[in-house]
Design an enzyme around this catalytic site. Sequence first.
Site, short mmCIF file in Angstrom:
data_model
loop_
_atom_site.label_atom_id
_atom_site.label_comp_id
_atom_site.label_asym_id
_atom_site.label_seq_id
_atom_site.Cartn_x
_atom_site.Cartn_y
_atom_site.Cartn_z
N ARG A 184 31.56 36.86 11.37
CA ARG A 184 30.67 37.87 11.96
C ARG A 184 29.71 38.45 10.91
O ARG A 184 28.50 38.53 11.17
CB ARG A 184 31.49 38.97 12.64
CG ARG A 184 32.17 38.53 13.93
CD ARG A 184 33.01 39.64 14.52
NE ARG A 184 34.07 40.07 13.62
CZ ARG A 184 34.86 41.11 13.84
NH1 ARG A 184 34.69 41.86 14.92
NH2 ARG A 184 35.81 41.42 12.99
N ASN A 188 33.85 39.26 18.07
CA ASN A 188 35.06 38.45 18.26
C ASN A 188 35.62 38.69 19.64
O ASN A 188 35.55 39.81 20.17
CB ASN A 188 36.14 38.86 17.25
CG ASN A 188 35.98 38.20 15.91
OD1 ASN A 188 35.19 37.29 15.74
ND2 ASN A 188 36.74 38.68 14.92
#
Length: 758
Positions: A21, A39
């Site tokens: 990320r 996520n």
Amino acid sequence: MDRRVRVAVRVGGVVQGVGFRPFAHGLARRLRLSGFVGNDAAGVFAEVEGPSADVDAFVLALREEAPPLAVVDDVRVTPMAVADDVQPVFSIVDSPAGGQVSTLVSADSATCADCLAELRDPGDRRYRYPFINCTNCGPRFTIVRGVPYDRPFTTMAGFPMCAGCRREYEDPGDRRFHAQPVCCPVCGPKLWFHEERREPDGTTPLKSTVDALRAGAVVAIKGLGGYHLAVDAESESAVAALRGRKHREDKPFAIMVPDLAAARKVVAPGEIGERLLTSRRSPIVLLPRVANGPLATAVAPRNRKIGVLLPYTPLHHLLLGDFGGSIVLTSANVSDEPIVYRDEDALNRLKTIADAFLTHDRAIHTRTDDSVVRPVRGRVQLQRRSRGYAPEPVTLHRKVPRHVLGCGAELKNTFCLAKDDHAFVSHHIGDLENYETLKSYTEGIRHWRELFDVTPAVVAHDLHPEYLSTKYALDLEGVEHVGVQHHHAHIASCLADNGEDGPVLGVAFDGTGYGTDGTIWGGEFLLADLAGFERVGHLQTVPMPGGAAAVREPWRMAAAHLDAAGITAEDLKTRHEEHWDDVVKMARSGLNSPLTSSAGRLFDAVAALLGVRDCVNYEGQAAVELEQLADPEERGTYPVSIDRNQVSTVDIIRAVAEDQQNKTPGPIIAARFHNSIADVVARVCEQLRTAETVALSGGVFQNALLLDRTIDSLHHKGFRVITHSRVPANDGGISLGQVAVAAAREATSTTSPARHRG
């Protein structure tokens, strides 16, 4: 100007807990794209908006520039309508709850160079902090309790971040941006030292540990996946004390050395060995021992190889740096039980072994042993697949129709869960011979099922009715049970490891396996594909006098082989005069003497005949020491007959006995024996020639000398050879083979070219 587009992106693979990320966030910021990334239970999701060329560059970079620990399996892109009120920012959003789990979990990773630099920098706030980590390194699988991989679902949940760590965690430009285990001396786990006979005297836990090691103490040290027992590797008395307390008479110990320079003083690593030692997986690497090195001889008696590993946690780096030498580092357990990983358990179970304990308050959720590898012919041969490798999946070359559980074998057990095109081969469980190991096995299956959202519809198991893994499988209700013959599972494992279906000529050499004819197999030639097999050849069968006793006492196998050959080795008989005649009579009568074609038991017999090992203290010891005895420069072979694809072990035993009577040196005889086995494998395959590819599997092929000579012999006869690289050739790979067989049988309704489906 390039037209503006918006896309939804879904990234699958090992993409959580690896800094994916933050990487995507930084990439989008660099390309000046708007949107978000997050996520969820299925992996990483994102929406991205901007000029089409920049969006394309973003998607390409997700795969080609991924973080070091990421394994990107697929990147799926779906066009979307351009947002009317899009904000010119890119953000990381919170993880939504629920959903079908299809994400993958990263393995634990060795400390990265950036963290090591901070660890050694007196000006850094994490100077000498033993739990330093970042998005590119540190604990992962061993601390994960659930998915998605966020701090609340790890054993770090009990350590709230301090203001400093929170700032780093939330800063897109920081190396610890969204690093879930981030911590520091203010807010993170703490070390402590406890010695059985006294309280700590105010010195630091690390200094107390170093002092104890230098004084010859046995110290239990809490690592990533469990406790280890450590002693000074150069102290004969300390190593001997550890052997005595652990009741480990002969099995080699692994050693941890401070760095590559120290490793070169005890082993000759070579290029591949050094690459393995310094890899993020940081396994134990079996390497050639340097003559006259500084290690105590008791570290690895009668063995030309040493298992070496480098520090892979900040704690290990600090400890080895302060100690200034090498230490034995072996799994902390009692007898044949699994590695101890809970603190209270460690203090209770290890109190008669360890003089002191170095521990900490970060809980381990899943116990995991160190992985063991060795370089062979320019490739990596896994002998134990665990920390650093598990739970990363073996990608299958075709999807399984339904979820499958492979329950594995009895020894060196692993289990395997399969869904879609992923086979999740578990960490090393061990030998299912006691309650503690069985408990670890059942708890592991439960955790992995939850972690990867797998509900098995098909359960594959060994044919042996007394294996605890078989009993576990057959106790499961509401599933389809699939029995898989042990040696077929070995060959299927090799096929799956190489992404192939077969058919192949499979050579499965191991200790024992339940045969379809009621005998104990172990020296098998199979025409096999994933769905079935035909036994087309094998080693000559001989009795195993005493059954399991013949495994523990290789001289019994020597007696049976010698009797079948019609000769007696007087020296061996003299050593066992009291029981010799009874064992021979037992073998002849068939009473408690099952017939076996086992290659492993043949190696045992030759080892006993040469005086290498009459009784063993660990599984496979006689064969291991026979390999170490063999002279690698000797190329001679013995004449061995092959009758209807059955190899005459009588010829081999007679030739070995004759050489021995002629006073031929043991290293020459041992080498000729290895060469002869390699030669007969190639000759049988040449006579059969039912396939142009030969698959080699089974624990016997973890013998590097035998494997090397066998591959050479097969290549000389024009065969293509496949071996293992992603799972072990031993029974640690059986569960993958069981899954591959069950899935193949379900996926096809056509007739297999091989006959047996048992």
